[in-house]
Design an enzyme around this catalytic site. Structure first.
Site, PDB file in Angstrom:
ATOM      1  N   ARG A   1       0.826  -1.227   0.000  1.00 11.14           N
ATOM      2  CA  ARG A   1       0.000   0.000   0.000  1.00 11.14           C
ATOM      3  C   ARG A   1       0.857   1.272   0.000  1.00 11.14           C
ATOM      4  NH1 ARG A   1      -5.704  -0.528   1.254  1.00 11.14           N
ATOM      5  NH2 ARG A   1      -6.229  -2.590   0.489  1.00 11.14           N
TER       6      ARG A   1
ATOM      7  N   ARG B   1      -3.556   6.516   0.874  1.00  9.05           N
ATOM      8  CA  ARG B   1      -4.117   7.655   1.607  1.00  9.05           C
ATOM      9  C   ARG B   1      -3.175   8.338   2.593  1.00  9.05           C
ATOM     10  NH1 ARG B   1      -9.323   4.470   3.434  1.00  9.05           N
ATOM     11  NH2 ARG B   1      -7.745   2.849   3.213  1.00  9.05           N
TER      12      ARG B   1
ATOM     13  N   ARG C   1      -6.696  11.677  -6.042  1.00  7.98           N
ATOM     14  CA  ARG C   1      -7.952  10.940  -5.921  1.00  7.98           C
ATOM     15  C   ARG C   1      -9.137  11.894  -6.022  1.00  7.98           C
ATOM     16  NH1 ARG C   1     -11.991   9.127  -2.881  1.00  7.98           N
ATOM     17  NH2 ARG C   1     -12.263   6.917  -2.376  1.00  7.98           N
TER      18      ARG C   1
ATOM     19  N   ASP D   1      -6.853  -2.496  -7.689  1.00  6.52           N
ATOM     20  CA  ASP D   1      -7.402  -3.151  -6.502  1.00  6.52           C
ATOM     21  C   ASP D   1      -7.643  -4.615  -6.802  1.00  6.52           C
ATOM     22  OD1 ASP D   1      -8.376  -2.266  -3.717  1.00  6.52           O
ATOM     23  OD2 ASP D   1      -9.846  -3.729  -4.384  1.00  6.52           O
TER      24      ASP D   1
ATOM     25  N   TYR E   1     -15.257 -11.279  -0.172  1.00  4.99           N
ATOM     26  CA  TYR E   1     -15.972 -10.031  -0.509  1.00  4.99           C
ATOM     27  C   TYR E   1     -17.220 -10.315  -1.342  1.00  4.99           C
ATOM     28  CZ  TYR E   1     -11.941  -7.545   1.314  1.00  4.99           C
ATOM     29  OH  TYR E   1     -10.959  -7.070   2.145  1.00  4.99           O
TER      30      TYR E   1
HETATM   31  O1  1CP Z   1       0.402   0.826  -3.333  1.00  2.00           O
HETATM   32  C1  1CP Z   1      -0.463  -0.064  -3.312  1.00  2.00           C
HETATM   33  O2  1CP Z   1      -0.254  -1.166  -2.774  1.00  2.00           O
HETATM   34  C2  1CP Z   1      -1.755   0.305  -3.931  1.00  2.00           C
HETATM   35  C3  1CP Z   1      -2.466  -0.728  -4.718  1.00  2.00           C
HETATM   36  C4  1CP Z   1      -3.488  -1.521  -3.931  1.00  2.00           C
HETATM   37  C5  1CP Z   1      -3.405  -2.887  -3.588  1.00  2.00           C
HETATM   38  C6  1CP Z   1      -2.226  -3.813  -3.796  1.00  2.00           C
HETATM   39  C7  1CP Z   1      -4.761  -1.068  -3.485  1.00  2.00           C
HETATM   40  C8  1CP Z   1      -5.266   0.311  -3.583  1.00  2.00           C
HETATM   41  N1  1CP Z   1      -5.455  -2.137  -2.983  1.00  2.00           N
HETATM   42  C9  1CP Z   1      -4.656  -3.254  -3.013  1.00  2.00           C
HETATM   43  C10 1CP Z   1      -4.991  -4.614  -2.611  1.00  2.00           C
HETATM   44  C11 1CP Z   1      -6.185  -4.887  -1.777  1.00  2.00           C
HETATM   45  N2  1CP Z   1      -7.438  -4.303  -1.844  1.00  2.00           N
HETATM   46  C12 1CP Z   1      -6.235  -5.890  -0.807  1.00  2.00           C
HETATM   47  C13 1CP Z   1      -5.099  -6.849  -0.516  1.00  2.00           C
HETATM   48  C14 1CP Z   1      -4.017  -6.193   0.247  1.00  2.00           C
HETATM   49  C15 1CP Z   1      -4.304  -5.924   1.690  1.00  2.00           C
HETATM   50  O3  1CP Z   1      -4.647  -6.866   2.394  1.00  2.00           O
HETATM   51  O4  1CP Z   1      -4.124  -4.759   2.084  1.00  2.00           O
HETATM   52  C16 1CP Z   1      -7.522  -5.892  -0.234  1.00  2.00           C
HETATM   53  C17 1CP Z   1      -8.042  -6.780   0.871  1.00  2.00           C
HETATM   54  C18 1CP Z   1      -8.288  -4.885  -0.896  1.00  2.00           C
HETATM   55  C19 1CP Z   1      -9.713  -4.551  -0.696  1.00  2.00           C
HETATM   56  C20 1CP Z   1      -9.896  -3.129  -0.430  1.00  2.00           C
HETATM   57  N3  1CP Z   1      -9.826  -2.150  -1.377  1.00  2.00           N
HETATM   58  C21 1CP Z   1     -10.074  -2.497   0.823  1.00  2.00           C
HETATM   59  C22 1CP Z   1     -10.027  -3.206   2.156  1.00  2.00           C
HETATM   60  C23 1CP Z   1     -11.362  -3.446   2.721  1.00  2.00           C
HETATM   61  C24 1CP Z   1     -11.243  -4.365   3.934  1.00  2.00           C
HETATM   62  O5  1CP Z   1     -11.948  -5.380   3.939  1.00  2.00           O
HETATM   63  O6  1CP Z   1     -10.485  -4.057   4.868  1.00  2.00           O
HETATM   64  C25 1CP Z   1     -10.167  -1.114   0.582  1.00  2.00           C
HETATM   65  C26 1CP Z   1     -10.407  -0.039   1.589  1.00  2.00           C
HETATM   66  C27 1CP Z   1      -9.985  -0.913  -0.806  1.00  2.00           C
HETATM   67  C28 1CP Z   1      -9.882   0.381  -1.527  1.00  2.00           C
HETATM   68  C29 1CP Z   1      -8.488   0.788  -1.839  1.00  2.00           C
HETATM   69  N4  1CP Z   1      -7.626   0.045  -2.630  1.00  2.00           N
HETATM   70  C30 1CP Z   1      -6.424   0.716  -2.759  1.00  2.00           C
HETATM   71  C31 1CP Z   1      -6.546   1.943  -2.015  1.00  2.00           C
HETATM   72  C32 1CP Z   1      -5.480   2.992  -1.917  1.00  2.00           C
HETATM   73  C33 1CP Z   1      -7.822   1.964  -1.453  1.00  2.00           C
HETATM   74  C34 1CP Z   1      -8.407   3.074  -0.624  1.00  2.00           C
HETATM   75  C35 1CP Z   1      -9.322   3.834  -1.499  1.00  2.00           C
HETATM   76  C36 1CP Z   1      -9.389   5.277  -1.190  1.00  2.00           C
HETATM   77  O7  1CP Z   1     -10.238   5.655  -0.376  1.00  2.00           O
HETATM   78  O8  1CP Z   1      -8.631   6.074  -1.782  1.00  2.00           O
END
Ligand code: 1CP
Length: 354
Positions: free
Chosen positions: A27, A31, A40, A77, A154
């Site tokens: 990540r 944010r 964003r 994502d 999910y």
């Molecule tokens: O730099 C990076 O790693 C960004 C790329 C990235 C990756 C590899 C994002 C951006 N998401 C992910 C993978 C991801 N997404 C996972 C696996 C990794 C982990 O466990 O952290 C999972 C479970 C998700 C699902 C997801 N997408 C969630 C989590 C929900 C939960 O159940 O806890 C969320 C909040 C997102 C949205 C998301 N994806 C990525 C970002 C930066 C965000 C936040 C969105 C925003 O508000 O800007």
């Protein structure tokens, strides 16, 4: 394709000699960076950010302008696959992802199909090739996907979950339905990661964020088995170079030997296992990626540096270690603390590679 200027990440994943331990952060684009929040906002929504290759490339490169990272990760994502399957993905502010059409029965499951990589997910491949062009041979680009089990949580829960009540009820009462879903997902992930590799991803990581909520038996049957199928189906070489595969099961420390049996090149570790113990157990079979507790980044830069030194010493001499956090960086972290972490790895790790 031009040679990479910095390939220590790819070399460490293949346990080849390096001058210092490579480092990146799960990540790392996100944010906690004010510049991410600004882009964003400009994009409108999170999915608009993912669907626009210029924006996706811009945010992928943002952390690289601040820190001397050894790898970039595609900005996208894991939920792009269920979105492409027509489940109606929305990101609610403060609530996380929501699916309007969750999968609850065999009838729902039978409607699932492997998405078309060009028409349904072409925007991801466009982002990959744009990022590769913008990286201009500096550092390698990581592609990624969720594991079938993690994606299914999910899709069946309809969003994030704490108890995994619905997917576990299905696992216990209707295992054939769940196996059908996981099988379509495994085929989708194979096609998706191979398309990312063809578009330019130089390593791939499978995020099994929720595999650790399973019993050892259920982990084998419902998560690991499908990741094994994926590893078997991946293109392992592109453009004259090996494409390493990293398997990350959060909470998977007790199953490392079985994870190594999949044939992955490297295993991601969370912070609940000591990396020296992990190394002793997997030996020369795989590289290890991890495993600092992301909460250390709330502490002072001095304390962060101490923790980095401890983990480097625990891993010990030689290649095969990619430094990372044990899970994603939290949105409240001060970027300067992330910088202190990355600088500590670059400054302290050379002594283990003489
Ligand atoms: O730099 C990076 O790693 C960004 C790329 C990235 C990756 C590899 C994002 C951006 N998401 C992910 C993978 C991801 N997404 C996972 C696996 C990794 C982990 O466990 O952290 C999972 C479970 C998700 C699902 C997801 N997408 C969630 C989590 C929900 C939960 O159940 O806890 C969320 C909040 C997102 C949205 C998301 N994806 C990525 C970002 C930066 C965000 C936040 C969105 C925003 O508000 O800007």
């Amino acid at each position: 394709m031009a040679e990479l200027q910095n390939d220590r990440f790819l070399r460490a994943l293949l346990r080849e000699p390096v001058d210092r331990t490579p480092v990146w952060m799960m990540r790392q684009a996100g944010r906690y960076l004010p510049e991410y929040r600004a882009t964003r906002k400009e994009a409108g929504s999170f999915m608009d950010l993912c669907r626009n290759k210029e924006f996706a490339s811009e945010v992928t490169l943002q952390p690289l302008e601040r820190f001397p990272l050894d790898a970039a990760i595609l900005f996208s994502d894991i939920l792009t696959i269920p979105d492409a399957m027509g489940l109606g993905l929305r990101f609610e502010t403060g609530e996380g992802p929501v699916f309007d059409k969750p999968i609850r029965s065999m009838a729902d499951a039978k409607k699932l199909y492997v998405p078309d990589m060009a028409s349904d997910l072409g925007y991801v491949m466009d982002a990959v090739s744009t990022i590769r062009k913008d990286l201009n041979g500096s550092i390698p680009l990581i592609g990624f996907s969720g594991s079938p089990w993690t994606l299914a949580t999910y899709m069946i829960e309809g969003g994030s979950s704490k108890t995994f009540a619905k997917i576990k009820a299905m696992m216990f009462d209707q295992p054939a339905t769940l196996h059908h879903i996981l099988d379509v997902l495994a085929d989708s992930v194979i096609a998706y990661l191979n398309a990312q590799i063809e578009a330019g991803a130089q390593a791939v990581q499978i995020f099994d964020t929720w595999g650790g909520v399973l019993t050892p038996r259920d982990y084998n049957e419902f998560s690991l088995r499908y990741m094994h199928k994926i590893v078997d189906g991946l293109k392992r070489e592109n453009d004259g170079r090996k494409v390493p595969v990293i398997l990350f099961t959060k909470g998977g420390g007790q199953w490392l030997e079985a994870m190594a049996d999949t044939g992955a090149d490297a295993l991601g570790l969370d912070w609940t296992i000591n990396i020296d113990e992990a190394r002793a157990r997997v030996g020369n079979r795989v590289a290890l990626q991890g495993n600092m507790d992301p909460c250390i980044l709330y502490a002072s830069p001095e304390r962060i540096r101490e923790e980095v030194a401890t983990i480097l010493a625990q891993y010990g001499n030689g290649s095969g270690h990619v430094f990372n956090l044990g899970h994603g960086i939290h949105p409240e972290i001060n970027p300067e603390h992330a910088g202190a972490f990355i600088n500590a790895v670059t400054e302290l790790s050379g002594q283990y590679h003489k």
